[in-house]
Design a protein around this motif. Sequence first.
Motif, PDB file in Angstrom:
ATOM      1  N   UNK A  18     -88.060   0.106 107.718  1.00  0.00           N
ATOM      2  CA  UNK A  18     -88.724  -0.096 106.415  1.00  0.00           C
ATOM      3  C   UNK A  18     -89.617   1.092 106.071  1.00  0.00           C
ATOM      4  N   UNK A  19     -90.304   1.628 107.082  1.00  0.00           N
ATOM      5  CA  UNK A  19     -91.146   2.811 106.839  1.00  0.00           C
ATOM      6  C   UNK A  19     -90.281   3.999 106.419  1.00  0.00           C
ATOM      7  N   UNK A  20     -89.158   4.118 107.084  1.00  0.00           N
ATOM      8  CA  UNK A  20     -88.239   5.237 106.852  1.00  0.00           C
ATOM      9  C   UNK A  20     -87.645   5.149 105.440  1.00  0.00           C
ATOM     10  N   UNK A  21     -87.189   3.974 105.080  1.00  0.00           N
ATOM     11  CA  UNK A  21     -86.617   3.759 103.749  1.00  0.00           C
ATOM     12  C   UNK A  21     -87.644   4.151 102.686  1.00  0.00           C
ATOM     13  N   UNK A  22     -88.865   3.737 102.934  1.00  0.00           N
ATOM     14  CA  UNK A  22     -89.924   3.984 101.976  1.00  0.00           C
ATOM     15  C   UNK A  22     -90.208   5.489 101.844  1.00  0.00           C
ATOM     16  N   UNK A  23     -90.309   6.188 102.989  1.00  0.00           N
ATOM     17  CA  UNK A  23     -90.619   7.638 102.963  1.00  0.00           C
ATOM     18  C   UNK A  23     -89.547   8.407 102.189  1.00  0.00           C
ATOM     19  N   UNK A  62     -95.506  -1.695  99.203  1.00  0.00           N
ATOM     20  CA  UNK A  62     -95.475  -3.166  99.280  1.00  0.00           C
ATOM     21  C   UNK A  62     -94.149  -3.665  98.683  1.00  0.00           C
ATOM     22  N   UNK A  63     -93.826  -3.161  97.515  1.00  0.00           N
ATOM     23  CA  UNK A  63     -92.586  -3.580  96.836  1.00  0.00           C
ATOM     24  C   UNK A  63     -91.362  -3.350  97.733  1.00  0.00           C
ATOM     25  N   UNK A  64     -91.238  -2.154  98.287  1.00  0.00           N
ATOM     26  CA  UNK A  64     -90.011  -1.820  99.026  1.00  0.00           C
ATOM     27  C   UNK A  64     -89.951  -2.496 100.386  1.00  0.00           C
ATOM     28  N   UNK A 100     -84.549  -0.990  95.848  1.00  0.00           N
ATOM     29  CA  UNK A 100     -84.950   0.385  95.518  1.00  0.00           C
ATOM     30  C   UNK A 100     -84.439   0.851  94.157  1.00  0.00           C
ATOM     31  N   UNK A 101     -83.221   0.448  93.803  1.00  0.00           N
ATOM     32  CA  UNK A 101     -82.660   0.953  92.527  1.00  0.00           C
ATOM     33  C   UNK A 101     -83.436   0.433  91.307  1.00  0.00           C
ATOM     34  N   UNK A 102     -84.010  -0.777  91.446  1.00  0.00           N
ATOM     35  CA  UNK A 102     -84.788  -1.325  90.313  1.00  0.00           C
ATOM     36  C   UNK A 102     -86.124  -0.584  90.170  1.00  0.00           C
ATOM     37  N   UNK A 103     -86.710  -0.173  91.296  1.00  0.00           N
ATOM     38  CA  UNK A 103     -87.955   0.607  91.226  1.00  0.00           C
ATOM     39  C   UNK A 103     -87.655   2.015  90.706  1.00  0.00           C
ATOM     40  N   UNK A 104     -86.560   2.605  91.204  1.00  0.00           N
ATOM     41  CA  UNK A 104     -86.159   3.925  90.686  1.00  0.00           C
ATOM     42  C   UNK A 104     -86.036   3.858  89.160  1.00  0.00           C
ATOM     43  N   UNK A 105     -85.347   2.836  88.672  1.00  0.00           N
ATOM     44  CA  UNK A 105     -85.118   2.726  87.223  1.00  0.00           C
ATOM     45  C   UNK A 105     -86.423   2.473  86.474  1.00  0.00           C
ATOM     46  N   UNK A 106     -87.311   1.704  87.087  1.00  0.00           N
ATOM     47  CA  UNK A 106     -88.616   1.464  86.450  1.00  0.00           C
ATOM     48  C   UNK A 106     -89.359   2.791  86.286  1.00  0.00           C
ATOM     49  N   UNK A 107     -89.350   3.600  87.344  1.00  0.00           N
ATOM     50  CA  UNK A 107     -90.067   4.884  87.305  1.00  0.00           C
ATOM     51  C   UNK A 107     -89.419   5.854  86.323  1.00  0.00           C
ATOM     52  N   UNK A 108     -88.110   5.694  86.126  1.00  0.00           N
ATOM     53  CA  UNK A 108     -87.409   6.559  85.167  1.00  0.00           C
ATOM     54  C   UNK A 108     -87.547   6.037  83.734  1.00  0.00           C
ATOM     55  N   UNK A 109     -88.196   4.866  83.592  1.00  0.00           N
ATOM     56  CA  UNK A 109     -88.416   4.296  82.255  1.00  0.00           C
ATOM     57  C   UNK A 109     -87.164   3.639  81.674  1.00  0.00           C
ATOM     58  N   UNK A 110     -86.278   3.164  82.533  1.00  0.00           N
ATOM     59  CA  UNK A 110     -85.009   2.580  82.056  1.00  0.00           C
ATOM     60  C   UNK A 110     -85.125   1.060  81.892  1.00  0.00           C
ATOM     61  N   UNK A 111     -84.303   0.511  81.017  1.00  0.00           N
ATOM     62  CA  UNK A 111     -84.360  -0.930  80.774  1.00  0.00           C
ATOM     63  C   UNK A 111     -83.893  -1.731  81.991  1.00  0.00           C
ATOM     64  N   UNK A 112     -83.201  -1.088  82.919  1.00  0.00           N
ATOM     65  CA  UNK A 112     -82.773  -1.753  84.160  1.00  0.00           C
ATOM     66  C   UNK A 112     -83.884  -1.776  85.219  1.00  0.00           C
ATOM     67  N   UNK A 113     -85.058  -1.274  84.892  1.00  0.00           N
ATOM     68  CA  UNK A 113     -86.184  -1.293  85.833  1.00  0.00           C
ATOM     69  C   UNK A 113     -86.776  -2.683  85.986  1.00  0.00           C
TER      70      UNK A 113
END
Length: 301
Positions: free
Chosen positions: A27-32, A82-84, A90-103
Motif C-alpha cells: 500500500x505504501x508502494x502503490x501510494x508513492x 488515506x484515500x488510496x 487510483x484511476x478515480x483520484x487521478x481523474x479527480x486531480x485532472x479535473x475530469x467528470x470521471x473523478x
Amino acid sequence: MRSPTFNVPPNIAKQFPSELSLTMFERMCMFRYFELGVIDAVIKKEITYPVYLSSGQEAVAAALSTEIRDYLIFAQHRAHDVYLTFGGPPERLRDELLGLSSGTSQGKAGSNCLQYHENGISMFGHHGLIGENVPQAVGAALGSGKNTVCIFGDGAAEEDYVFAAMGFAATHKLPVLFVCIDNNLSILTTVDVRRSWSITDVARSLGMPAVDVADDPWAVIYHTRALSNNLPAFINCYVCRGYWHVGIGIDATPEWDRYKKVEEELIRLGHEEAIRVINEKTRRFMEELWDRELLLKPLEK
Ligand SMILES: Cc1ncc(C[n+]2csc(CCOP(=O)(O)OP(=O)(O)O)c2C)c(N)n1
Ligand SMILES: [Mg+2]
C-alpha cells in the motif's frame, strides 16, 4: 521527543505475520508511485489544481488501513494516502486531480477536498477549515454509533473546536479513534514556535487514553490495537512531510524517509525478493495509469 524511533518497541516488525507486513508495504508502494505520477502531471501542466502531497507520511495511513475495518473515515486536506491505502480506486483520484467528470467528485473537489462513498468505503473529506473534521467525526459517531477514525494535522489540533469535540467524545464515550499526523508543521511553522503544550497531554486530561509514536507502521498498528479496544482514544504520529505544504517543491531533505526504513527492515527480515516483485508490479501498474515512466527517487532536495 520527536524521533524516528519514538515509542517503537524493539524488533517490533518480527512480531507481525509476513503477509500483513507485505500488504502494508504494498500500500505504501502503490501510494508513492501514484504521487510520482501526480508530480509528473503537475510538471507537464496536466494538473492545474493545487495538490497537497502526502509522500513521506504514508506509513500511518497504510498501517491504519490494515488494522481498522468498516470505520467511517474523516480526513483532512492532505489525504491522498488515506484515500488510496483504504482502497479508493487510483484511476478515480487521478481523474479527480485532472479535473475530469470521471473523478471522485466529478473533477470539482480536487486534491484537498476528497470524498469517496462507494465500495464499502465511507471517506468524508475536507471543506476548508482545518480541524473541522473533528466535530464532524464526533457528530457522525454520535448519530450512527459506528466506529469512526478522524485524521487531522498538528496544526489543526490547535483549533478550539477540536478540543471541544474531543471532550464531548470522551464524556459520551463515543467510538472515535483520533489520529494526529504530526509533521511538525503548520504550513511552514514548527510546533515549538506555535505552542508550549502537547496535544497528547490534552487528550489525556480530557479522559481518553493517548500515545505519541513515530510513524513506524508496525508500532502504529501495535498502539492502534491497544487503543481501538478503548475508544475514544488518541494517537499522535510523528511523520515527515516530503514536499511543500502545497505543490511539488521540496524545502529540504526530510528528517527521515519511512518508506526507505520499512523497505530496509523488510529486507533485513528476508523479504528482498518479495519487495522487488511488489516494487516492479506496482511501478508497472502506475506507469500504465499515468502513461509515463515513473522511477522511485529518494525524497531529497
Ligand atoms: C481554521 C483554519 N485556519 C487556517 C487555515 C489555513 N491553513 C490551511 S492548511 C494549514 C496548516 C495545517 O497544518 P496541519 O493541520 O498540521 O496539516 P498539514 O498541512 O501539516 O498536513 C492552515 C493554517 C484553514 N484552512 N482553516
Ligand atoms: Mg502539520
